[in-house]
Write a protein that holds these residues in place. Structure first.
Motif, PDB file in Angstrom:
ATOM      1  N   TRP A  56     -77.468 -25.879  50.127  1.00 29.67           N
ATOM      2  CA  TRP A  56     -78.280 -26.341  51.247  1.00 29.67           C
ATOM      3  C   TRP A  56     -77.389 -27.143  52.185  1.00 29.67           C
ATOM      4  CZ3 TRP A  56     -77.437 -31.407  50.833  1.00 29.67           C
ATOM      5  CH2 TRP A  56     -77.526 -32.062  49.608  1.00 29.67           C
ATOM      6  N   GLU A  57     -77.917 -27.458  53.348  1.00 29.43           N
ATOM      7  CA  GLU A  57     -77.143 -28.171  54.369  1.00 29.43           C
ATOM      8  C   GLU A  57     -77.978 -29.324  54.920  1.00 29.43           C
ATOM      9  OE1 GLU A  57     -75.753 -27.179  58.916  1.00 29.43           O
ATOM     10  OE2 GLU A  57     -75.205 -25.721  57.370  1.00 29.43           O
ATOM     11  N   LEU A  70     -84.327 -20.073  60.211  1.00 28.17           N
ATOM     12  CA  LEU A  70     -85.150 -18.931  59.822  1.00 28.17           C
ATOM     13  C   LEU A  70     -85.099 -18.763  58.311  1.00 28.17           C
ATOM     14  CD1 LEU A  70     -86.702 -16.231  60.421  1.00 28.17           C
ATOM     15  CD2 LEU A  70     -84.442 -15.148  60.590  1.00 28.17           C
ATOM     16  N   GLY A  71     -86.276 -18.649  57.686  1.00 30.43           N
ATOM     17  CA  GLY A  71     -86.307 -18.454  56.243  1.00 30.43           C
ATOM     18  C   GLY A  71     -87.583 -17.779  55.794  1.00 30.43           C
ATOM     19  N   THR A  72     -87.587 -17.308  54.554  1.00 30.95           N
ATOM     20  CA  THR A  72     -88.788 -16.710  53.985  1.00 30.95           C
ATOM     21  C   THR A  72     -89.682 -17.804  53.414  1.00 30.95           C
ATOM     22  OG1 THR A  72     -87.652 -16.418  51.871  1.00 30.95           O
ATOM     23  CG2 THR A  72     -87.597 -14.573  53.415  1.00 30.95           C
ATOM     24  N   ALA A  87     -81.425 -27.790  56.193  1.00 28.70           N
ATOM     25  CA  ALA A  87     -81.512 -26.328  56.151  1.00 28.70           C
ATOM     26  C   ALA A  87     -81.450 -25.898  54.689  1.00 28.70           C
ATOM     27  CB  ALA A  87     -80.372 -25.696  56.940  1.00 28.70           C
ATOM     28  N   PRO A  88     -82.536 -25.354  54.133  1.00 32.84           N
ATOM     29  CA  PRO A  88     -82.539 -24.951  52.724  1.00 32.84           C
ATOM     30  C   PRO A  88     -81.483 -23.887  52.425  1.00 32.84           C
ATOM     31  CG  PRO A  88     -84.780 -25.056  53.587  1.00 32.84           C
ATOM     32  CD  PRO A  88     -83.853 -25.163  54.768  1.00 32.84           C
ATOM     33  N   PHE A 143     -81.188 -18.865  57.313  1.00 31.60           N
ATOM     34  CA  PHE A 143     -80.351 -18.540  58.467  1.00 31.60           C
ATOM     35  C   PHE A 143     -80.564 -19.603  59.543  1.00 31.60           C
ATOM     36  CE2 PHE A 143     -79.450 -15.904  62.313  1.00 31.60           C
ATOM     37  CZ  PHE A 143     -78.147 -15.540  61.987  1.00 31.60           C
ATOM     38  N   HIS A 144     -79.482 -20.163  60.076  1.00 31.50           N
ATOM     39  CA  HIS A 144     -79.638 -21.270  61.018  1.00 31.50           C
ATOM     40  C   HIS A 144     -78.420 -21.423  61.922  1.00 31.50           C
ATOM     41  CE1 HIS A 144     -77.465 -22.890  57.559  1.00 31.50           C
ATOM     42  NE2 HIS A 144     -76.942 -23.789  58.378  1.00 31.50           N
ATOM     43  N   TYR A 145     -78.607 -22.200  62.950  1.00 32.54           N
ATOM     44  CA  TYR A 145     -77.499 -22.597  63.820  1.00 32.54           C
ATOM     45  C   TYR A 145     -77.910 -23.880  64.524  1.00 32.54           C
ATOM     46  CZ  TYR A 145     -79.834 -21.429  68.240  1.00 32.54           C
ATOM     47  OH  TYR A 145     -80.697 -21.417  69.304  1.00 32.54           O
TER      48      TYR A 145
END
Length: 211
Positions: free
Chosen positions: A98-99, A113-115, A136-137, A141-143
């Motif tokens: 994770w972040e 973006l995640g499920t 961010a788990p 997907f992220h930025y």
């Protein structure tokens, strides 16, 4: 020995003793005045002073198990990300971490973006400013991008992995370019020619800027 001679000898002896004492004191004083030698403890890493990895759009400094050995096996690493005005952290995800990002200064635009449990994709688009944390788990997907066109953005990013970036980072550029153009076209429902202008390069971008 005459009284005068005895007094002279005693005086000379006292003078020598005093000089010896002063000399010893002076030496001790000089020794104590010398700066103590210091060494950096193995638990301290000079993150801000470390050499940055320079990209077109910003810089990246990191502490991980390769350059900060105390982190080996501890499942932890940290990075200092600086984005110039218009700078962008390449859209990506981390397969095994994770972040957690802390905004030191500036304002960042985010997309994650995640499920979710209902089986759908949820894309969260938001901004975060100085003093705020963003999580961010793992696998999402992220930025993030610098929201300012005039000021820099500084973000402290922490991971629950000791692996150095980009070894736990899969970016969008490498992802798209790892797929045949006809597969991309079929997935997006567009002609193959729609992807003709995308450079076929698998290297990570990491940090870039708006064009």
């Amino acid at each position: 020995m005459s009284e005068i001679s005895r007094r002279g000898a005693l005086g000379a002896g006292a003078g020598i003793a005093a000089a010896t004492a002063l000399g010893a004191t002076g030496t001790a004083g000089a020794s104590s005045a010398e700066p103590a030698k210091t060494t950096t403890p193995p638990y301290v890493f000079p993150l801000v002073k470390s050499a940055p990895v320079v990209h077109d759009g910003g810089t990246l400094r990191g502490a991980h198990e390769k350059n900060f050995p105390v982190l080996a096996g501890q499942q932890g690493s940290v990075y200092l990300v600086h984005l110039d005005p218009g700078g962008v952290r390449e859209p990506h995800w981390h397969p095994s971490a994770w972040e957690l990002s802390y905004i030191i200064s500036g304002k960042a635009d985010w997309s994650i973006l995640g499920t979710h449990e209902d089986g759908s994709y949820h894309n969260q688009v938001f901004s975060a400013s100085t003093g705020e944390l963003v999580f961010a788990p793992q696998g999402f997907f992220h930025y993030f991008a610098n929201a300012s066109t005039t000021e820099g953005l500084d973000v402290l990013v922490m991971f629950n992995t000791s692996t150095g970036e980009p070894n736990d980072d899969i970016g969008i550029v490498g992802t798209l370019n790892s797929l045949p153009r006809e597969i991309l076209a079929a997935s997006f429902g567009v002609p193959v020619s729609a992807f003709a202008a995308i450079p076929k390069d698998l290297k990570p971008v990491v940090i870039t800027r708006r064009r």
